[in-house]
Design an enzyme around this catalytic site. Sequence first.
Site, mmCIF file in Angstrom:
data_model
loop_
_atom_site.group_PDB
_atom_site.id
_atom_site.type_symbol
_atom_site.label_atom_id
_atom_site.label_comp_id
_atom_site.label_asym_id
_atom_site.label_seq_id
_atom_site.Cartn_x
_atom_site.Cartn_y
_atom_site.Cartn_z
ATOM 1 N N HIS A 33 0.842 -1.210 0.000
ATOM 2 C CA HIS A 33 0.000 0.000 0.000
ATOM 3 C C HIS A 33 0.878 1.261 0.000
ATOM 4 O O HIS A 33 0.630 2.201 -0.763
ATOM 5 C CB HIS A 33 -0.865 0.073 1.277
ATOM 6 C CG HIS A 33 -1.944 -0.950 1.389
ATOM 7 N ND1 HIS A 33 -2.133 -1.695 2.532
ATOM 8 C CD2 HIS A 33 -2.923 -1.323 0.533
ATOM 9 C CE1 HIS A 33 -3.187 -2.488 2.370
ATOM 10 N NE2 HIS A 33 -3.683 -2.287 1.161
ATOM 11 N N LYS A 82 -19.365 -3.311 10.627
ATOM 12 C CA LYS A 82 -18.427 -4.432 10.817
ATOM 13 C C LYS A 82 -17.243 -4.002 11.663
ATOM 14 O O LYS A 82 -16.746 -2.873 11.531
ATOM 15 C CB LYS A 82 -17.887 -4.875 9.451
ATOM 16 C CG LYS A 82 -18.784 -5.812 8.713
ATOM 17 C CD LYS A 82 -17.980 -6.498 7.620
ATOM 18 C CE LYS A 82 -18.868 -7.114 6.557
ATOM 19 N NZ LYS A 82 -18.144 -7.324 5.317
ATOM 20 N N ARG A 95 -1.727 -6.179 -7.956
ATOM 21 C CA ARG A 95 -0.671 -7.180 -7.765
ATOM 22 C C ARG A 95 -0.682 -8.214 -8.884
ATOM 23 O O ARG A 95 0.282 -8.931 -9.056
ATOM 24 C CB ARG A 95 -0.851 -7.888 -6.412
ATOM 25 C CG ARG A 95 -0.439 -7.044 -5.227
ATOM 26 C CD ARG A 95 -0.982 -7.604 -3.946
ATOM 27 N NE ARG A 95 -2.429 -7.595 -3.968
ATOM 28 C CZ ARG A 95 -3.199 -7.820 -2.910
ATOM 29 N NH1 ARG A 95 -2.644 -8.102 -1.740
ATOM 30 N NH2 ARG A 95 -4.507 -7.768 -3.002
ATOM 31 N N SER A 119 -3.099 -7.562 3.456
ATOM 32 C CA SER A 119 -3.388 -7.323 4.881
ATOM 33 C C SER A 119 -3.806 -8.614 5.564
ATOM 34 O O SER A 119 -3.371 -8.909 6.684
ATOM 35 C CB SER A 119 -4.509 -6.287 5.018
ATOM 36 O OG SER A 119 -4.146 -5.074 4.418
#
Length: 158
Positions: free
Chosen positions: A17, A41, A91, A128
């Site tokens: 990132h 969430k 990616r 992540s």
Amino acid sequence: MSRCLCPGSYDPVTNGHLDIIVRAAALYDEVVVGVLHNPAKRGRFPVEQRLEFITRSLPADLPVRVEAFGGRLLVDIAKELGATAIVKGLRGGTDFAYELPMALMNRHLTGVETVFLPGDPALEHVSSSLVTEVSQYGGDVTGLVPDVVRDALVARRD
Ligand code: PNS
């Protein structure tokens, strides 16, 4: 004055990132890093901590603002900020398949363009979720995330 928006969950930020944010800052006068969260969430890290990880990991002299947004369409955030583009890193083909419908939908909604930057191949395996899992089970994620994130992941091990 050109401004772009680099949106994501950043839960937590990775070196992949950060590479994209720094490269976006070379292309636009200002980068807004938008930490988007779903208020319904619970993420891995609280939003305040995600913001702090990013702010502490970027060079201080970069023209970058880091802000949190919740429960809103990305296109509305981009419009409000006056961002002419959304910048995302890719990616590989799987990322492209995930990102393309969102880029098309965002352009459909307001005309905002998405600019894709090729991710650093040395960080192609970094996400992540994967670094969180690897660290959770005792793996070393040094060099894949900023040290401040690595230390926070280690501190969360059961
Ligand atoms: O880091 P992520 O989780 O891949 O980021 C995805 C994110 C937050 C950029 C995307 O889910 C998003 O734009 N959410 C905001 C709500 C929205 O606009 N949804 C419609 C997208 S076409």
